[in-house]
Design a protein around this motif. Structure first.
Motif, mmCIF file in Angstrom:
data_model
loop_
_atom_site.group_PDB
_atom_site.id
_atom_site.type_symbol
_atom_site.label_atom_id
_atom_site.label_comp_id
_atom_site.label_asym_id
_atom_site.label_seq_id
_atom_site.Cartn_x
_atom_site.Cartn_y
_atom_site.Cartn_z
ATOM 1 N N THR A 45 31.494 35.056 41.095
ATOM 2 C CA THR A 45 31.177 36.155 40.182
ATOM 3 C C THR A 45 31.935 37.436 40.520
ATOM 4 O O THR A 45 31.863 38.404 39.752
ATOM 5 C CB THR A 45 29.665 36.441 40.206
ATOM 6 O OG1 THR A 45 29.238 36.591 41.573
ATOM 7 C CG2 THR A 45 28.887 35.308 39.560
ATOM 8 N N ASP A 46 32.624 37.474 41.663
ATOM 9 C CA ASP A 46 33.428 38.646 41.994
ATOM 10 C C ASP A 46 34.647 38.715 41.078
ATOM 11 O O ASP A 46 35.178 37.696 40.631
ATOM 12 C CB ASP A 46 33.892 38.591 43.453
ATOM 13 C CG ASP A 46 32.809 39.042 44.425
ATOM 14 O OD1 ASP A 46 32.193 40.093 44.169
ATOM 15 O OD2 ASP A 46 32.568 38.338 45.421
ATOM 16 N N THR A 47 35.089 39.943 40.828
ATOM 17 C CA THR A 47 36.216 40.153 39.910
ATOM 18 C C THR A 47 37.527 40.349 40.637
ATOM 19 O O THR A 47 38.507 40.791 40.039
ATOM 20 C CB THR A 47 35.936 41.375 39.014
ATOM 21 O OG1 THR A 47 35.551 42.490 39.841
ATOM 22 C CG2 THR A 47 34.813 41.071 38.034
ATOM 23 N N ILE A 48 37.577 40.059 41.928
ATOM 24 C CA ILE A 48 38.823 40.041 42.678
ATOM 25 C C ILE A 48 38.935 38.685 43.375
ATOM 26 O O ILE A 48 37.945 37.976 43.538
ATOM 27 C CB ILE A 48 38.922 41.179 43.713
ATOM 28 C CG1 ILE A 48 37.754 41.120 44.706
ATOM 29 C CG2 ILE A 48 38.989 42.529 43.023
ATOM 30 C CD1 ILE A 48 37.850 42.142 45.811
ATOM 31 N N THR A 49 40.142 38.332 43.772
ATOM 32 C CA THR A 49 40.401 37.033 44.368
ATOM 33 C C THR A 49 41.025 37.183 45.748
ATOM 34 O O THR A 49 41.389 38.294 46.163
ATOM 35 C CB THR A 49 41.345 36.207 43.478
ATOM 36 O OG1 THR A 49 42.635 36.862 43.451
ATOM 37 C CG2 THR A 49 40.797 36.100 42.059
ATOM 38 N N LYS A 115 36.873 48.037 38.794
ATOM 39 C CA LYS A 115 36.429 49.112 39.679
ATOM 40 C C LYS A 115 34.931 48.974 39.977
ATOM 41 O O LYS A 115 34.092 49.150 39.093
ATOM 42 C CB LYS A 115 36.713 50.479 39.026
ATOM 43 C CG LYS A 115 38.148 50.670 38.532
ATOM 44 C CD LYS A 115 39.159 50.507 39.641
ATOM 45 C CE LYS A 115 40.561 50.832 39.184
ATOM 46 N NZ LYS A 115 41.112 49.865 38.213
ATOM 47 N N SER A 116 34.623 48.648 41.198
ATOM 48 C CA SER A 116 33.244 48.589 41.662
ATOM 49 C C SER A 116 33.235 48.917 43.147
ATOM 50 O O SER A 116 34.251 48.763 43.836
ATOM 51 C CB SER A 116 32.641 47.202 41.422
ATOM 52 O OG SER A 116 33.234 46.230 42.276
ATOM 53 N N GLY A 120 35.926 47.878 46.122
ATOM 54 C CA GLY A 120 36.554 48.891 46.957
ATOM 55 C C GLY A 120 36.419 48.589 48.430
ATOM 56 O O GLY A 120 37.353 48.819 49.215
ATOM 57 N N LEU A 121 35.252 48.073 48.836
ATOM 58 C CA LEU A 121 35.072 47.682 50.234
ATOM 59 C C LEU A 121 36.084 46.606 50.630
ATOM 60 O O LEU A 121 36.692 46.671 51.704
ATOM 61 C CB LEU A 121 33.653 47.151 50.456
ATOM 62 C CG LEU A 121 32.512 48.178 50.484
ATOM 63 C CD1 LEU A 121 31.171 47.464 50.497
ATOM 64 C CD2 LEU A 121 32.622 49.086 51.697
ATOM 65 N N PHE A 122 36.264 45.623 49.755
ATOM 66 C CA PHE A 122 37.177 44.524 50.049
ATOM 67 C C PHE A 122 38.632 44.999 50.080
ATOM 68 O O PHE A 122 39.373 44.709 51.025
ATOM 69 C CB PHE A 122 37.022 43.418 49.008
ATOM 70 C CG PHE A 122 35.919 42.445 49.303
ATOM 71 C CD1 PHE A 122 36.104 41.447 50.237
ATOM 72 C CD2 PHE A 122 34.705 42.533 48.656
ATOM 73 C CE1 PHE A 122 35.093 40.539 50.522
ATOM 74 C CE2 PHE A 122 33.687 41.634 48.922
ATOM 75 C CZ PHE A 122 33.875 40.633 49.857
ATOM 76 N N VAL A 123 39.053 45.714 49.037
ATOM 77 C CA VAL A 123 40.453 46.131 48.948
ATOM 78 C C VAL A 123 40.788 47.121 50.054
ATOM 79 O O VAL A 123 41.835 47.014 50.720
ATOM 80 C CB VAL A 123 40.741 46.741 47.559
ATOM 81 C CG1 VAL A 123 42.154 47.319 47.497
ATOM 82 C CG2 VAL A 123 40.562 45.688 46.472
ATOM 83 N N GLY A 124 39.925 48.107 50.279
ATOM 84 C CA GLY A 124 40.164 49.066 51.346
ATOM 85 C C GLY A 124 40.208 48.400 52.706
ATOM 86 O O GLY A 124 41.074 48.701 53.536
ATOM 87 N N GLY A 125 39.293 47.463 52.947
ATOM 88 C CA GLY A 125 39.300 46.749 54.209
ATOM 89 C C GLY A 125 40.567 45.943 54.416
ATOM 90 O O GLY A 125 41.102 45.875 55.528
ATOM 91 N N ALA A 126 41.074 45.325 53.337
ATOM 92 C CA ALA A 126 42.304 44.530 53.445
ATOM 93 C C ALA A 126 43.503 45.412 53.778
ATOM 94 O O ALA A 126 44.351 45.043 54.597
ATOM 95 C CB ALA A 126 42.542 43.770 52.142
ATOM 96 N N VAL A 127 43.600 46.578 53.147
ATOM 97 C CA VAL A 127 44.694 47.500 53.460
ATOM 98 C C VAL A 127 44.601 47.934 54.921
ATOM 99 O O VAL A 127 45.609 47.992 55.639
ATOM 100 C CB VAL A 127 44.657 48.730 52.529
ATOM 101 C CG1 VAL A 127 45.650 49.794 52.991
ATOM 102 C CG2 VAL A 127 44.967 48.323 51.088
ATOM 103 N N GLY A 128 43.391 48.231 55.378
ATOM 104 C CA GLY A 128 43.205 48.609 56.773
ATOM 105 C C GLY A 128 43.583 47.494 57.731
ATOM 106 O O GLY A 128 44.146 47.747 58.807
#
Length: 279
Positions: A45-49, A115-116, A120-128
């Protein structure tokens, strides 16, 4: 594999052909483990992969460290007191510089994503994660030297690896959550008090992590107090950052699966009374 490369191939056999491989594996071991956990926390159900997270970690991390290294070097050229061969101003400003660079990259790699706060937690964590791997490679490589170069480099890899979840990963995750939360209503990234406040907060945590020891050394001239301040600063950053991350993550869980929604709805529906069975 990391232990084998370091102990057998490098230390015993003295085959330096795998030195760069050993450095990379040591730098990536813990971040890659965290990334593996992140991917397995994604739900249908998440909108990112997972592909979105790979892009954020590899491309985003590279872009962020490129921009951050440029600005860090420019600030380091300003005359200033030094600690451990680094300028205290540069160490103190590293949080504001690097978190700004990572924030810009989070916006770039997340431009077309839903945008949720959870995204943001996932994308920001991946960049970090990507940023942390590349930065740690530098520190490990810089530690290689002396009569037995493996020992110091291994100590650096273990130390930074154990602390990796509480550094760039945590700070970028929180900043990403704020950026995506502010964009949730309109679908477009925008500045808000939440974004600005989170940026200042994670930059201060980052600065305390990097510069607390140097600042105390400059003020007192004591190496012992400097080491205590560095250790204490790390503990304070962890004590503040981890509970905030846990609160945000628990407040924004994964969307329920369709079957879960149907089951929950069915469970809440009143049951119709049954007709008496004739004798």
């Amino acid at each position: 594999m990391w232990f084998y490369l370091g102990i057998v191939v490098l230390h015993i056999l003295r085959n330096t052909a795998v030195e760069e491989t050993w450095i990379f594996v040591g730098a990536a071991l813990v971040p890659a483990t965290i990334f593996w956990i992140m991917v397995h926390r994604l739900r249908t159900t998440d909108t990112i992969t997972a592909v979105n997270l790979v892009v954020a970690a590899v491309i985003g991390g590279t872009l962020a460290i490129t921009a951050g290294a440029t600005l860090d070097k420019l600030i380091g050229m300003i005359p200033q007191a030094e600690f451990g061969g680094k300028g205290i101003l540069a160490l103190s400003m590293a949080g504001f510089v690097e978190e700004l660079c990572k924030g810009i990259v989070i916006v770039i790699v997340g431009w077309k994503l839903a945008k949720s706060t959870r995204n943001g937690l996932f994308v920001g964590g991946a960049v970090g994660l990507g940023f942390a791997v590349l930065e740690t490679m530098f520190y490990i490589a810089s530690s290689v030297g002396g009569a037995d170069p493996i020992i110091d480099a291994a100590r650096e890899a273990v130390g930074r690896g154990l602390l990796a979840p509480f550094g760039h990963v945590l700070w970028s995750s929180l900043f990403g959550a704020a950026l995506f939360t502010a964009a949730a209503k309109t679908g477009r990234f925008r500045l808000s008090w939440l974004v600005l406040g989170t940026y200042v907060g994670v930059a201060l945590l980052h600065g305390a992590w990097d510069g607390s020891g140097g600042i105390v050394l400059a003020l007192t001239g004591s190496d012992l107090l400097s080491l205590l301040a560095e250790f204490g600063g790390s503990l304070v950053v962890i004590a503040i950052g981890v509970p905030i991350w846990r609160h945000v993550a628990k407040k924004h869980p994964a969307p329920p699966l369709p079957d879960d929604s149907v089951s929950d709805a069915a469970a809440t529906q009143p049951t119709a009374p049954t007709s008496p069975v004739p004798a």
